[in-house]
Design a protein around this motif. Structure first.
Motif, mmCIF file in Angstrom:
data_model
loop_
_atom_site.group_PDB
_atom_site.id
_atom_site.type_symbol
_atom_site.label_atom_id
_atom_site.label_comp_id
_atom_site.label_asym_id
_atom_site.label_seq_id
_atom_site.Cartn_x
_atom_site.Cartn_y
_atom_site.Cartn_z
ATOM 1 N N ASP A 116 0.819 -1.222 0.000
ATOM 2 C CA ASP A 116 0.000 0.000 0.000
ATOM 3 C C ASP A 116 0.847 1.264 0.000
ATOM 4 O O ASP A 116 0.305 2.364 0.084
ATOM 5 C CB ASP A 116 -0.928 0.015 1.218
ATOM 6 N N GLY A 117 2.160 1.122 -0.060
ATOM 7 C CA GLY A 117 3.031 2.288 -0.085
ATOM 8 C C GLY A 117 3.427 2.806 1.276
ATOM 9 O O GLY A 117 4.223 3.745 1.370
ATOM 10 N N VAL A 118 2.899 2.216 2.357
ATOM 11 C CA VAL A 118 3.207 2.695 3.705
ATOM 12 C C VAL A 118 4.639 2.304 4.068
ATOM 13 O O VAL A 118 5.062 1.173 3.836
ATOM 14 C CB VAL A 118 2.216 2.124 4.731
ATOM 15 N N TYR A 146 -4.201 3.521 -1.523
ATOM 16 C CA TYR A 146 -3.841 3.223 -0.137
ATOM 17 C C TYR A 146 -4.985 3.623 0.780
ATOM 18 O O TYR A 146 -5.935 4.307 0.374
ATOM 19 C CB TYR A 146 -2.557 3.944 0.257
ATOM 20 N N ASN A 147 -4.923 3.171 2.005
ATOM 21 C CA ASN A 147 -5.940 3.488 3.010
ATOM 22 C C ASN A 147 -5.391 4.570 3.924
ATOM 23 O O ASN A 147 -4.465 4.322 4.698
ATOM 24 C CB ASN A 147 -6.302 2.238 3.815
ATOM 25 N N ILE A 207 3.761 7.553 3.488
ATOM 26 C CA ILE A 207 3.607 6.649 2.353
ATOM 27 C C ILE A 207 4.658 7.010 1.301
ATOM 28 O O ILE A 207 5.263 8.087 1.342
ATOM 29 C CB ILE A 207 2.203 6.704 1.715
ATOM 30 N N ASN A 208 4.868 6.093 0.373
ATOM 31 C CA ASN A 208 5.827 6.274 -0.710
ATOM 32 C C ASN A 208 5.117 6.118 -2.044
ATOM 33 O O ASN A 208 4.282 5.218 -2.216
ATOM 34 C CB ASN A 208 6.944 5.235 -0.599
ATOM 35 N N MET A 241 0.617 10.896 6.094
ATOM 36 C CA MET A 241 -0.407 10.566 5.112
ATOM 37 C C MET A 241 -1.395 9.494 5.589
ATOM 38 O O MET A 241 -2.440 9.334 4.999
ATOM 39 C CB MET A 241 0.254 10.096 3.817
ATOM 40 N N VAL A 242 -1.057 8.766 6.644
ATOM 41 C CA VAL A 242 -1.929 7.697 7.138
ATOM 42 C C VAL A 242 -2.145 7.874 8.631
ATOM 43 O O VAL A 242 -1.185 8.038 9.396
ATOM 44 C CB VAL A 242 -1.312 6.303 6.865
#
Length: 380
Positions: free
Chosen positions: A72-74, A302-303, A353-354, A372-373
């Motif tokens: 998810d990029g996290v 992503y979430n 995130i990335n 971001m999350v």
């Protein structure tokens, strides 16, 4: 990014997910404004155009993304990156000769160059015509100086040199940080690089025993590449999460005292929602639905999560209150001062995130964005 900015990001993501206004024209304007704001969060004015053809990102950048982030990029491994941006550039000369040119116009003026690396793929050696005398050769990387004759004393500047084995194949990486810093300060000084292969005695040979893949005839995954590790100064309050791949949604935060009405009619729906305890709720961001899947390589979405619910008196430890929130809750409950509201349900842990994406020049960029999350929620 502070709490106010985080709430602003959540609101615009919610606007993208479910436009609430029935007027089509107004929905279009609202969506356009939300997309503009989201681009600002990602440090862009306009979305990059998708590559003209089905271009594949360098495998090095894909592997780096997978090392740094989960699906998810996290961010799962915060110690890998030096800075928050990694940029890759392919050679623009497309020549068989060992001259390379990398156009760095996409590097922002506010970006600090931390490390610059020249990546060259060493090809498998050809069968020798005669007996092998040595197993090593010297590879030198030179910065071509402006207006200089390569054969003249001031025509080039040595950046890196080392002995390389003749056998085997794979990537060779040379540090050329200072040259790239010079180029970003004075774009006209970028006259490219020259790579030479010499025998152990220091003499050039007509047919080098060691060859590197060029930007012309070799597979895209083996083309010469310049990799920059930079930092644009955009830092937030994100926390490192080494175990994020196994991270599970936060369990509901239950208040110590929560009155439950005996009957709930249609008009009490809003009241029931307000009585729900402060907790984390899903907030899906789908880049394909937004229209960005053409230039974003990973992740597909992503979430972000968001925080919603009440912070009733008394605040228990499971509500993760700050001391200030506890005092504010007491003042509000006892009506000791007018105009004091109850504490708010907000994120108390934020993660980065990335994104792996193509920029305006079709270079592949890996960029990390803080805050971001929402990792968890509490009463503040």
């Amino acid at each position: 990014m502070d709490t106010k900015a985080m709430l602003g990001t959540v609101l615009l993501l919610l606007a993208l997910a479910k436009p609430s206004c029935p007027s089509p024209a107004r929905v279009t304007n609202q969506r356009a404004e939300a997309l503009k704001r989201l681009l600002e969060v990602f440090g862009m004015e306009d979305p990059p155009p998708p590559p003209a053809h089905s271009k594949q990102p360098p495998q090095y950048m894909v592997d780096l993304f997978n090392t740094v982030a989960n699906a998810d990029g996290v961010t799962k491994n915060p110690d890998v990156l030096e800075g928050n941006t990694v940029r890759s550039f392919l050679d623009k000369t497309h020549s068989e000769k060992m001259r390379f040119l990398f156009v760095l116009s996409s590097v922002g003026k506010n970006e600090k160059i931390l490390t610059a690396e020249l990546h060259l793929y060493r090809l498998r050696p050809r069968a020798p015509d005669g007996p092998k005398r040595h197993h090593l050769c010297q590879v030198s990387v030179y910065q071509v100086l402006k207006g200089g004759d390569l054969d003249a004393p001031g025509g080039k500047k040595l950046l890196a040199a080392r002995l390389v084995a003749l056998q085997g194949s794979g990537w060779e990486v040379f540090s050329i940080t200072q040259a790239v810093r010079d180029w970003t300060e004075d774009e006209s000084s970028n006259q490219g690089l020259l790579v030479t292969v010499q025998g152990l005695g220091g003499s050039l040979v007509e047919t080098p025993p060691l060859q590197f893949a060029s930007g012309q005839d070799h597979h895209e995954s083996k083309k010469p590449m310049l990799v920059l590790f930079t930092d644009d100064g955009r830092r937030g309050a994100s926390l490192p999460v080494g175990d994020f791949p196994d991270f599970q949604p936060q369990a509901p935060l239950l208040p110590s005292t929560l009155p439950v009405p005996k009957r709930a009619g249609p008009r009490s729906t809003r009241s029931l929602d307000q009585l729900q305890p402060c907790q984390r709720h899903p907030l899906s961001v789908d880049f394909e639905e937004i229209g960005w899947s053409g230039w974003i390589i990973s992740p597909r979405g992503y979430n972000a999560y968001h925080c919603k619910g009440s912070c009733p008196f008394p605040l228990g430890e499971n509500m993760r209150p700050t001391n200030h929130a506890t005092v504010q809750s007491i003042i509000n409950a006892l009506k000791l001062s007018e105009g004091v509201s109850s504490p708010c349900c907000v994120p108390n842990k934020l993660y980065s995130i990335n994104l792996l994406y193509f920029d305006d020049d079709e270079n592949v960029v890996l960029k990390q964005y803080d805050d971001m999350v929402a990792g968890s929620c509490g009463c503040h």
